[in-house]
Design an enzyme around this catalytic site. Sequence first.
Site, PDB file in Angstrom:
ATOM      1  N   VAL A   9       0.831  -1.204   0.000  1.00  0.00           N
ATOM      2  CA  VAL A   9       0.000   0.000   0.000  1.00  0.00           C
ATOM      3  C   VAL A   9       0.866   1.254   0.000  1.00  0.00           C
ATOM      4  CG1 VAL A   9      -1.881  -1.161   1.225  1.00  0.00           C
ATOM      5  CG2 VAL A   9      -0.166   0.090   2.537  1.00  0.00           C
ATOM      6  N   CYS A  10       0.323   2.311  -0.624  1.00  0.00           N
ATOM      7  CA  CYS A  10       0.905   3.651  -0.550  1.00  0.00           C
ATOM      8  C   CYS A  10      -0.257   4.636  -0.591  1.00  0.00           C
ATOM      9  CB  CYS A  10       1.905   3.890  -1.676  1.00  0.00           C
ATOM     10  SG  CYS A  10       1.159   4.091  -3.308  1.00  0.00           S
ATOM     11  N   GLN A  11       0.019   5.917  -0.747  1.00  0.00           N
ATOM     12  CA  GLN A  11      -1.058   6.907  -0.662  1.00  0.00           C
ATOM     13  C   GLN A  11      -1.873   7.008  -1.948  1.00  0.00           C
ATOM     14  OE1 GLN A  11      -1.482   8.149   2.358  1.00  0.00           O
ATOM     15  NE2 GLN A  11      -3.395   9.133   1.796  1.00  0.00           N
TER      16      GLN A  11
END
Length: 237
Positions: A145-147
Amino acid sequence: MAGTGFHTSCLSLSSSSNLGTCWLVLKTHNARALPGKLPGRRSLTLKAEVKFVNAEQAKELIAVDGYSVLDVRDITQFERAHIKSCYHVPLFVENKDNDPGTIIKRTLHNNFSGLFYGLPFTKPNPEFVQSVKSQIPPESKVLVVCQEGLRSTAAADRLEKAGFEDVACITSGLQSVKPGTFDTVGSKELQDAGKAGLVTIQGKISTVLGTVLVCAYLFITFFPDQAEKLFQLVPAG
């Protein structure tokens, strides 16, 4: 898993004989690159693809299928909000190099992107794959996950090439996750963890004012003589 809408991969089979070569293409889920040979001069090729899922599907991967969560954002976004009990290995790390070229780039960045968007000046993490492997075995199921979804896609590709067998990402990143979807840690909601700098000031007027201030700061920084002349034209109070 049925009903998840995961991306699929292709299974290609080729068979050679006196009559020529015959190709058969089948669809398969979660395949990996496994070159090999079959008896009778037949060849087998499997190609893997990273799964892309929405937030609800990602939640099911964690709760039902036992996926580990790997957060690849920078430390500032991670500390604002992250999924509880996740691993954190940033894909990019803060660039503190002091060669002349880096100093100039860092100054430009900090006076614009850093000030306006609250983004740190970074460089690719040279120890990314090794750090992940030291915490998560390659045979594990991993949700990256990332933004915004860009860094997680790049990270997942690197991990897949490094031998990780089952990797998934959230399409559009944590900014698309509704509050309450995951158990989280931090002072913000996951979807707001990327907001910082002047852009957090609400209202169009504030946004325009922030842009003007940034431009004025850059002008004063890089053209001090011209700025001083302009200040001299301003009537004294």
